[in-house]
Design a protein around this motif. Structure first.
Motif, mmCIF file in Angstrom:
data_model
loop_
_atom_site.group_PDB
_atom_site.id
_atom_site.type_symbol
_atom_site.label_atom_id
_atom_site.label_comp_id
_atom_site.label_asym_id
_atom_site.label_seq_id
_atom_site.Cartn_x
_atom_site.Cartn_y
_atom_site.Cartn_z
ATOM 1 N N PRO A 1 0.811 -1.229 0.000
ATOM 2 C CA PRO A 1 0.000 0.000 0.000
ATOM 3 C C PRO A 1 0.847 1.284 0.000
ATOM 4 N N VAL A 2 2.079 1.194 0.502
ATOM 5 C CA VAL A 2 2.922 2.396 0.540
ATOM 6 C C VAL A 2 3.223 2.877 -0.886
ATOM 7 N N GLN A 3 3.278 1.917 -1.835
ATOM 8 C CA GLN A 3 3.431 2.281 -3.267
ATOM 9 C C GLN A 3 2.346 3.277 -3.666
ATOM 10 N N ILE A 4 1.115 2.935 -3.277
ATOM 11 C CA ILE A 4 -0.041 3.755 -3.683
ATOM 12 C C ILE A 4 0.048 5.144 -3.051
ATOM 13 N N HIS A 5 0.266 5.163 -1.716
ATOM 14 C CA HIS A 5 0.388 6.464 -1.029
ATOM 15 C C HIS A 5 1.427 7.328 -1.745
ATOM 16 N N TYR A 6 2.544 6.688 -2.113
ATOM 17 C CA TYR A 6 3.644 7.465 -2.692
ATOM 18 C C TYR A 6 3.311 7.943 -4.107
ATOM 19 N N ASN B 1 3.530 11.554 -5.842
ATOM 20 C CA ASN B 1 4.784 11.769 -6.579
ATOM 21 C C ASN B 1 4.692 11.186 -7.990
ATOM 22 N N ASN B 2 5.231 11.891 -8.929
ATOM 23 C CA ASN B 2 5.235 11.412 -10.311
ATOM 24 C C ASN B 2 6.532 10.667 -10.624
ATOM 25 N N PRO B 3 6.477 9.684 -11.541
ATOM 26 C CA PRO B 3 7.703 9.009 -11.963
ATOM 27 C C PRO B 3 8.614 9.992 -12.690
ATOM 28 N N PRO B 4 9.897 9.688 -12.831
ATOM 29 C CA PRO B 4 10.532 8.436 -12.396
ATOM 30 C C PRO B 4 10.696 8.390 -10.877
ATOM 31 N N LEU B 5 10.626 7.153 -10.332
ATOM 32 C CA LEU B 5 10.788 7.025 -8.882
ATOM 33 C C LEU B 5 11.465 5.712 -8.512
ATOM 34 N N ARG B 6 12.079 5.758 -7.361
ATOM 35 C CA ARG B 6 12.864 4.618 -6.888
ATOM 36 C C ARG B 6 12.768 4.623 -5.356
ATOM 37 N N ILE B 7 11.849 3.823 -4.810
ATOM 38 C CA ILE B 7 11.645 3.866 -3.345
ATOM 39 C C ILE B 7 11.702 2.473 -2.722
ATOM 40 N N ILE B 8 11.980 2.457 -1.420
ATOM 41 C CA ILE B 8 11.742 1.240 -0.625
ATOM 42 C C ILE B 8 10.863 1.637 0.547
ATOM 43 N N ALA B 9 10.048 0.678 1.019
ATOM 44 C CA ALA B 9 9.172 0.931 2.164
ATOM 45 C C ALA B 9 9.301 -0.231 3.136
ATOM 46 N N PRO B 10 10.177 -0.095 4.139
ATOM 47 C CA PRO B 10 10.284 -1.168 5.132
ATOM 48 C C PRO B 10 9.213 -0.990 6.199
ATOM 49 N N GLY B 11 8.746 -2.077 6.797
ATOM 50 C CA GLY B 11 7.787 -1.920 7.886
ATOM 51 C C GLY B 11 7.150 -3.230 8.292
ATOM 52 N N HIS C 1 8.313 -6.510 6.167
ATOM 53 C CA HIS C 1 8.423 -6.470 4.710
ATOM 54 C C HIS C 1 9.307 -5.308 4.311
ATOM 55 N N LEU C 2 9.939 -5.480 3.183
ATOM 56 C CA LEU C 2 10.591 -4.322 2.578
ATOM 57 C C LEU C 2 10.088 -4.267 1.146
ATOM 58 N N GLU C 3 9.232 -3.285 0.902
ATOM 59 C CA GLU C 3 8.663 -3.110 -0.435
ATOM 60 C C GLU C 3 9.635 -2.290 -1.268
ATOM 61 N N GLY C 4 9.733 -2.634 -2.542
ATOM 62 C CA GLY C 4 10.571 -1.827 -3.428
ATOM 63 C C GLY C 4 9.776 -1.455 -4.660
ATOM 64 N N LEU C 5 10.048 -0.284 -5.202
ATOM 65 C CA LEU C 5 9.338 0.159 -6.409
ATOM 66 C C LEU C 5 10.281 1.021 -7.229
ATOM 67 N N GLY D 1 7.675 -0.265 -14.711
ATOM 68 C CA GLY D 1 8.687 -0.537 -13.689
ATOM 69 C C GLY D 1 8.353 -1.793 -12.904
ATOM 70 N N PHE D 2 9.200 -2.080 -11.949
ATOM 71 C CA PHE D 2 8.987 -3.290 -11.149
ATOM 72 C C PHE D 2 8.713 -2.942 -9.688
ATOM 73 N N ALA D 3 8.080 -3.921 -9.014
ATOM 74 C CA ALA D 3 7.859 -3.805 -7.568
ATOM 75 C C ALA D 3 8.240 -5.138 -6.953
ATOM 76 N N PHE D 4 8.643 -5.091 -5.708
ATOM 77 C CA PHE D 4 8.956 -6.351 -5.013
ATOM 78 C C PHE D 4 8.675 -6.193 -3.523
ATOM 79 N N GLY D 5 8.494 -7.314 -2.845
ATOM 80 C CA GLY D 5 8.271 -7.300 -1.394
ATOM 81 C C GLY D 5 9.096 -8.399 -0.745
ATOM 82 N N ILE D 6 10.129 -7.971 -0.007
ATOM 83 C CA ILE D 6 11.024 -8.962 0.637
ATOM 84 C C ILE D 6 10.543 -9.249 2.053
ATOM 85 N N GLY D 7 10.598 -10.527 2.469
ATOM 86 C CA GLY D 7 10.333 -10.885 3.861
ATOM 87 C C GLY D 7 11.629 -10.731 4.644
ATOM 88 N N LEU D 8 11.711 -9.635 5.434
ATOM 89 C CA LEU D 8 12.993 -9.345 6.107
ATOM 90 C C LEU D 8 13.344 -10.354 7.193
#
Ligand code: FA5
Length: 337
Positions: free
Chosen positions: A171-176, A180-190, A208-212, A303-310
């Protein structure tokens, strides 16, 4: 009646106090005046037999003398007990008192390390709420109400049936992207929450650590390069990674990323369910419907998105064979790090 000369008594008291050389002498002086048969004690005993006229004056003088001697004894005592600076004995070889220092939890170390690596690769760290509404956790991620894909996440719904404990940091992808407009490169740990049965690699809360990463030409090849680089830096050695086709409503194509199990060296154990591989993250190319939900032109951006199990990453790093140990609060476990 025994006559007592208080003036003489005072002079004698001053003399014996002067000749007292240590605490023991001082104690002797104290007893000679205030003991059972001490001079002051005896003088007080006389008061009851005195005439009214004499009693008042004698009583007053005696009390003054008593206070004088007490004070003098106290004063001398302070001198004898005073520590002379530089003369205090200190054993510098005696073992010191060990202060027990705390340290960071292995999950905190893992999260910080992961953040550091992604920041070095140009990713911005973004946070989002742990309590979400349906729209951000599901709808905007291309999981409409009543869609069977909602069953992919065992959800802790809150009482009103609309709010929930986020099941992922997607969901942090959506909030962001709303702001914010692309191009973008974020991670959302939590922290995320799942209403599911626990076992060696599953818990009800984990990180999780989300990446976008979104741009004009971002591809799966970029994803593989980034994630391979991340794993190598995180583990400090080459780690085998494999991609399996998978389904996540918010990506197309989607895949599951496994890494070779470092707990057993790929031989098979309870952590990797005897497969030699551990599912560590979900990923894929962001679905056009997700861009649409954020008013971003899906024909222009990709672009790509991913979600790592920390937690699983930490298990691999420290060779921990049960995820539940992280949250057990067991010092025998925690003190090993
Ligand atoms: C997701 O939650 C997706 N949001 C990931 C994603 C993001 C896919 C962006 C595509 C694009 P999944 O449910 O598989 O995916 O969880 C991601 C990772 O979290 C898993 O690979 C696993 O490492 C970890 N994980 C999942 N469930 C648990 C659990 N109960 N306990 C500990 N770790 C878990």
């Amino acid at each position: 009646m025994l006559k007592i000369d208080l003036k003489k008594l005072k002079i004698e008291a001053q003399k014996s106090l002067k000749s007292a050389k240590n605490l023991k002498d001082l104690d002797g002086v104290f007893r000679s005046y205030f003991g059972k048969k001490g001079e002051i004690t005896q003088a007080f005993n006389l008061i009851k037999d005195m005439s009214k006229e004499v009693r008042a004056k004698f009583g007053k003088d005696l009390n003054n003398l008593k206070r004088f001697i007490e004070k003098s004894i106290e004063g001398k005592k302070a001198i004898f007990t005073k520590v002379v600076p530089g003369k205090e004995w200190l054993d510098v070889t005696a073992p010191g008192k060990k202060l027990s220092l705390g340290h960071l939890h292995p999950l905190t170390v893992t999260i910080r390390k992961a953040i550091e690596i992604f920041q070095e690769m140009g990713f911005t760290v973004v946070e989002g709420p742990e309590i979400e509404n349906e729209f951000y956790n599901f709808d905007a991620l291309n999981v409409p109400p009543d869609h069977p894909a909602r069953d992919l996440w065992d959800t802790f719904w809150l009482k009103d049936g609309k709010m929930l404990l986020r099941t992922h940091t997607s969901p942090v992808q959506i909030h962001y992207m709303e702001k914010n407009n692309p191009p973008l490169r974020i991670i959302a740990p939590g922290r995320v929450f799942r209403y599911e049965a626990t076992d060696a690699s599953h818990d009800v809360q984990f990180y999780h650590l989300e990446g976008l990463m979104v741009g004009k030409t971002i591809s799966v090849a970029n994803f593989i390069a980034i994630i391979q680089e991340f794993f190598s830096r995180f583990f400090g050695k080459e780690v085998k990674v494999r991609l399996r086709p998978s389904y996540f409503p918010f990506v197309e194509p989607g895949f599951e990323v496994d890494m070779s199990c470092l707990t057993c060296g790929g031989l098979g154990c309870s952590v990797c369910k005897k497969t030699g591989w551990l599912e560590i993250m979900g990923a894929g190319m962001v679905h056009p419907n997700v861009y649409n939900a954020c008013a971003i032109n899906s024909k222009e951006w990709q672009g790509f998105a991913f979600g790592i199990g920390l937690d699983r990453l930490a298990m691999m790093k420290y060779k921990i064979n049960d995820i539940r140990l992280f949250y057990s609060g067991d010092l025998r476990f925690l003190e090993q790090f």
